[in-house]
Write a protein that holds these residues in place. Structure first.
Motif, short mmCIF file in Angstrom:
data_model
loop_
_atom_site.label_atom_id
_atom_site.label_comp_id
_atom_site.label_asym_id
_atom_site.label_seq_id
_atom_site.Cartn_x
_atom_site.Cartn_y
_atom_site.Cartn_z
N LEU A 31 0.72 -1.14 -0.06
CA LEU A 31 0.05 0.02 -0.14
C LEU A 31 0.84 1.34 -0.16
CD1 LEU A 31 -2.74 -0.99 2.54
CD2 LEU A 31 -3.16 -0.77 0.05
N LEU A 32 1.91 1.22 0.78
CA LEU A 32 2.90 2.45 0.92
C LEU A 32 3.33 2.70 -0.42
CD1 LEU A 32 3.85 4.61 2.45
CD2 LEU A 32 5.51 3.03 3.56
N VAL A 47 -0.79 9.95 4.19
CA VAL A 47 -0.77 8.54 3.82
C VAL A 47 -2.02 7.64 4.24
CG1 VAL A 47 0.52 6.36 3.93
CG2 VAL A 47 1.54 8.53 3.48
N ALA A 48 -2.01 7.83 5.73
CA ALA A 48 -3.25 7.03 6.32
C ALA A 48 -4.65 7.13 5.36
CB ALA A 48 -3.36 7.28 7.62
N CYS A 60 5.31 5.88 8.13
CA CYS A 60 5.30 5.63 6.91
C CYS A 60 6.50 6.30 6.24
CB CYS A 60 4.02 6.28 6.33
SG CYS A 60 2.45 5.53 6.79
N ARG A 61 6.89 7.38 6.87
CA ARG A 61 8.07 7.78 6.23
C ARG A 61 9.15 7.12 6.47
NH1 ARG A 61 11.82 10.53 8.85
NH2 ARG A 61 13.30 11.40 7.76
N ASN A 66 13.70 4.09 5.04
CA ASN A 66 14.69 3.10 5.66
C ASN A 66 14.56 1.80 4.86
OD1 ASN A 66 15.85 4.94 7.20
ND2 ASN A 66 14.71 4.32 9.09
N TYR A 67 13.51 1.44 4.35
CA TYR A 67 13.22 0.09 3.93
C TYR A 67 12.88 -0.02 2.51
CZ TYR A 67 12.37 -4.84 4.44
OH TYR A 67 12.52 -6.20 4.49
N LEU A 68 11.87 0.79 2.06
CA LEU A 68 11.13 0.54 0.62
C LEU A 68 11.73 1.37 -0.33
CD1 LEU A 68 7.41 0.52 2.11
CD2 LEU A 68 8.85 -1.44 1.49
N ARG A 69 12.33 2.40 -0.24
CA ARG A 69 12.95 3.12 -1.26
C ARG A 69 13.75 2.30 -2.24
NH1 ARG A 69 16.49 7.46 1.66
NH2 ARG A 69 18.05 6.78 0.13
N PRO A 70 13.40 2.43 -3.40
CA PRO A 70 13.97 1.54 -4.67
C PRO A 70 15.59 1.85 -4.71
CG PRO A 70 12.61 3.42 -5.70
CD PRO A 70 12.30 3.30 -4.11
N ASP A 71 16.01 2.82 -4.46
CA ASP A 71 17.29 3.14 -4.54
C ASP A 71 18.35 2.96 -3.45
OD1 ASP A 71 16.28 5.07 -3.09
OD2 ASP A 71 17.96 6.54 -3.65
#
Length: 268
Positions: A31-32, A47-48, A60-61, A66-71
């Motif tokens: 979702l994020l 976001v919520a 969310c940020r 820290n985890y989902l960013r593609p780069d």
DNA sequence: AAACTTTGCAACCGCTCCGGC
DNA sequence: TGCCGGAGCGGTTGCAAAGTT
């Protein structure tokens, strides 16, 4: 053990003040990611509402950064990255986000964790004056930053001059380091600029009438310590000392062999 | 093999900064 | 000019996994 199972075990994922907490599920991640793809980064508190996530904006940020960013770069910190971290920490102290900007794909959280795991183990502040230290640390950090800005140009000039002075004996110092540490130089952390101005490269004659090269620099108690090709016993002590860094200004561990390396390989 | 220690990591908390109103 | 909310930062916590005794 999956996060979901762990959450069940330890009571995570609980809802406090309407927001879910604890480990993120794959569904939440999805979702994020979708939210950021459509709306871009920022406006985290939306976001919520917009993504249907029951997480607050901060959470969310953090998850994204820290985890989902593609780069993001996955995997261990490399020796080269470690060197950069050490060098920049010596320069900036615990300003992890500043350090992280010099390491593409690495997050401030990652670097912070790495530092604490590897280099902070011996640092202990006495509990009695801990809060005082924190307050002083904030003040000193700001003061330090302002001073750094003011002195930056001057410092760079001095570094250039120092570099020219040092280059003539760089190879000699490097071989000296290798002898005393039995380590490949690529693995050595280096912290340029620290007390570089106070370290003195000297040649001297040892008890066997052999010409030696070493560095001498003043310690905090006003005495002098040194390192040379016949000082290998001191080397370990000095290395140990490096890890006793003081969090207040990040500089106090500078009385170490690292400075030898600094002199040999100035950064930038 | 069990107990203990260290390392790696995700996540939260509290504080500060900054821009908009 | 002061308040407020969003965003960012550094510190801290706590668990799993790996390593050591």
């Amino acid at each position: 053990m999956s996060w979901a199972v762990m959450a069940g075990h330890f009571g995570w994922g609980l809802i406090e003040e309407g927001w879910r907490k604890g480990p993120w599920t794959a569904e939440e991640d999805k979702l994020l990611i979708e939210y950021v793809r459509v709306h871009g980064e920022g406006r985290w508190n939306s976001v919520a509402r917009l993504a249907g996530l029951n997480r607050n904006g901060k959470s969310c940020r953090l998850r994204w950064v820290n985890y989902l960013r593609p780069d993001l770069k996955k995997g261990r910190i490399t020796p080269h990255e470690q060197s950069i971290i050490l060098e920049l920490h010596a320069r900036w102290g615990n300003r992890w986000s500043t350090i992280a900007r010099s390491l593409p794909g690495r997050t401030d959280n990652e670097i912070k964790n790495y530092w604490r795991t590897h280099f902070k183990k011996k640092t202990k502040l006495s509990p009695s004056n801990n809060s005082d230290h924190k307050a002083k640390a904030r003040f000193l950090k700001r003061q330090q930053f302002q001073q750094q800005q003011q002195q930056l140009l001057l410092q760079q000039q001095q570094e250039q001059e120092q570099l020219q002075l040092n280059q003539f004996d760089m190879k000699r110092i490097m071989s000296l380091l290798d002898e005393t540490e039995h380590k490949p130089s690529s693995e050595l952390p280096y912290v340029p600029q620290l007390r570089q101005e106070t370290a003195t490269l000297v040649s001297y004659t040892n008890t066997n009438e052999q010409q030696q090269v070493g560095l001498f620099y003043p310690t905090f108690d006003g005495s002098a310590s040194g390192s040379g090709s016949d000082m290998s016993n001191e080397a370990d002590v000095l290395w140990d000392g490096l890890w006793n860094l003081d969090d207040i200004n990040g500089n106090r561990g500078a009385t170490s062999k690292v400075n030898l390396h600094n002199l040999a390989i100035p950064y930038c």
